[in-house]
Design a protein around this motif. Structure first.
Motif, PDB file in Angstrom:
ATOM      1  N   SER A 183       0.821  -1.211   0.000  1.00 51.06           N
ATOM      2  CA  SER A 183       0.000   0.000   0.000  1.00 51.06           C
ATOM      3  C   SER A 183       0.852   1.256   0.000  1.00 51.06           C
ATOM      4  CB  SER A 183      -0.925   0.002   1.222  1.00 51.06           C
ATOM      5  OG  SER A 183      -1.890  -1.006   1.135  1.00 51.06           O
ATOM      6  N   PHE A 187      -0.181   3.855  -2.717  1.00 50.50           N
ATOM      7  CA  PHE A 187      -0.906   5.061  -2.308  1.00 50.50           C
ATOM      8  C   PHE A 187       0.012   6.181  -1.817  1.00 50.50           C
ATOM      9  CE2 PHE A 187      -3.871   1.501  -1.569  1.00 50.50           C
ATOM     10  CZ  PHE A 187      -4.919   1.896  -2.377  1.00 50.50           C
ATOM     11  N   ALA A 190       1.306  10.005   2.319  1.00 44.97           N
ATOM     12  CA  ALA A 190       0.316  11.070   2.557  1.00 44.97           C
ATOM     13  C   ALA A 190      -1.100  10.520   2.480  1.00 44.97           C
ATOM     14  CB  ALA A 190       0.507  12.204   1.551  1.00 44.97           C
ATOM     15  N   ARG A 191      -1.371   9.640   1.513  1.00 50.52           N
ATOM     16  CA  ARG A 191      -2.712   9.067   1.376  1.00 50.52           C
ATOM     17  C   ARG A 191      -3.021   8.158   2.568  1.00 50.52           C
ATOM     18  NH1 ARG A 191      -6.334   7.231  -2.590  1.00 50.52           N
ATOM     19  NH2 ARG A 191      -8.157   6.456  -1.464  1.00 50.52           N
ATOM     20  N   ARG A 194      -3.946  10.249   5.488  1.00 50.52           N
ATOM     21  CA  ARG A 194      -5.320  10.761   5.388  1.00 50.52           C
ATOM     22  C   ARG A 194      -6.341   9.685   5.728  1.00 50.52           C
ATOM     23  NH1 ARG A 194      -3.298  13.332   0.731  1.00 50.52           N
ATOM     24  NH2 ARG A 194      -4.325  11.818  -0.635  1.00 50.52           N
ATOM     25  N   GLU A 195      -6.047   8.438   5.373  1.00 49.68           N
ATOM     26  CA  GLU A 195      -6.963   7.351   5.720  1.00 49.68           C
ATOM     27  C   GLU A 195      -7.054   7.182   7.235  1.00 49.68           C
ATOM     28  OE1 GLU A 195      -9.061   5.452   3.727  1.00 49.68           O
ATOM     29  OE2 GLU A 195      -8.503   7.109   2.400  1.00 49.68           O
ATOM     30  N   ARG A 198      -9.096   9.948   8.481  1.00 53.08           N
ATOM     31  CA  ARG A 198     -10.486   9.684   8.095  1.00 53.08           C
ATOM     32  C   ARG A 198     -11.176   8.790   9.119  1.00 53.08           C
ATOM     33  NH1 ARG A 198     -11.819   6.597   2.413  1.00 53.08           N
ATOM     34  NH2 ARG A 198     -14.114   6.708   2.454  1.00 53.08           N
ATOM     35  N   TYR A 219      -3.573   0.184   3.509  1.00 56.64           N
ATOM     36  CA  TYR A 219      -4.801   0.914   3.197  1.00 56.64           C
ATOM     37  C   TYR A 219      -6.016   0.280   3.852  1.00 56.64           C
ATOM     38  CZ  TYR A 219      -8.593   2.967   0.479  1.00 56.64           C
ATOM     39  OH  TYR A 219      -9.743   3.603   0.103  1.00 56.64           O
ATOM     40  N   SER A 236     -10.410  -0.794   6.248  1.00 55.54           N
ATOM     41  CA  SER A 236     -10.094   0.426   5.508  1.00 55.54           C
ATOM     42  C   SER A 236     -10.874   1.605   6.083  1.00 55.54           C
ATOM     43  CB  SER A 236     -10.442   0.250   4.029  1.00 55.54           C
ATOM     44  OG  SER A 236     -11.844   0.210   3.856  1.00 55.54           O
TER      45      SER A 236
END
Length: 273
Positions: A183, A187, A190-191, A194-195, A198, A219, A236
């Motif tokens: 992952s 991704f 940074a992604r 953010r997950e 989230r 992820y 996720s």
């Protein structure tokens, strides 16, 4: 042929006189004279109104721009939790002494957002007759990242907005542990960060306050460490609201459990004692 008699001529004149009197009932009007009209405003009246308009406009302009009555002399600040009024006033740089009407409120808001990233939104308003009012909404940390003995605060939209010496209370720490995960290559860090944020944003306030660490291993492999040695398999960051509702229900129904799985919110599980 004999003409009309004297009696007939007299009768005709009498009928004509009566008919003419009936047709011309009311006051007689001299031939060719039109009805009187209302007099139009004279040129003098137009000039008088123009002069009055100029005087009123000039007085209003002088009051707004030239007098000392409507000038910015103070800055009112509200809505602060962490920032201080002094910090906000310094960053706002309101031009005190200027006419209140000419103060650029948009420029003040832009300076504040640029100088103080902790500010989420700010309303800059003229408070007549002498003040500029700054109504601030600060960003709220939803997760933190520990780095070099300091803590980076991240809001619910993933914005890193402040670095502080002490961790804020009741805010989970984000731990990125995807160094060997595919992952990370797919991704990027940074992604994945953010997950993790989230997930933190989706948690009910009470659960977020009880969450110590959010582990992001990939992820779709995110887990939570709660107080009391409890753990949660989240999966996720997708379907966050459904997972949050399911977790809240499990925590209430299985109070003796210490392991919860809401990765499939339609088929949750709780175990351990």
């Amino acid at each position: 042929m004999a003409g009309p008699t004297t009696a007939q001529r007299g009768g005709s004149k009498s009928r004509n006189a009566r008919s003419g009197k009936s047709a011309r009932s009311g006051p007689s009007r001299p031939p060719g004279k039109r009805p009187a009209r209302r007099p139009r405003p004279t040129r003098r009246r137009f000039v008088l109104w123009a002069v009055l308009t100029v005087l009123v406009g000039g007085a209003a302009g002088w009051a707004l721009y030239g007098s000392s009555w409507l000038r910015a002399t103070r800055v009112e600040v509200s809505g602060l939790a962490v920032l201080t009024p002094e910090e906000v006033r310094a960053a706002a740089a309101v031009p005190l002494g200027e006419p209140l009407v000419s103060v650029d409120t948009d420029a003040i808001a832009e300076r504040l957002r640029k100088a103080l990233p902790r500010i989420d939104t700010v309303d800059v308003e003229r408070s007549w007759p002498h003040a500029i009012a700054l109504k601030v909404v600060e960003r709220q940390p939803r997760a933190i990242i520990e780095k070099g003995g300091k803590f980076i605060e991240i809001d619910g939209s993933g914005v890193r907005f402040a670095t502080v010496d002490h961790a804020p209370p009741n805010v989970p720490r984000l731990s990125l542990e995807a160094a060997t995960s595919p992952s990370l290559r797919r991704f990027g860090p940074a992604r994945l960060e953010r997950e993790g944020v989230r997930v933190a944003e989706a948690l009910p306030a009470a659960v977020r306050a009880a969450t110590r660490v959010i582990h992001v291993r990939s992820y779709d492999a995110i887990t939570l460490d709660l107080t009391g040695g409890r753990t949660v398999v989240w999966g996720s960051g997708e379907r966050g609201e459904a997972k949050a509702r399911t977790l809240l229900a499990l925590l209430k129904a299985a109070k003796g459990a210490n392991h919860f799985d809401v990765s499939a919110p339609s088929a949750p599980a709780a175990s351990g004692s």
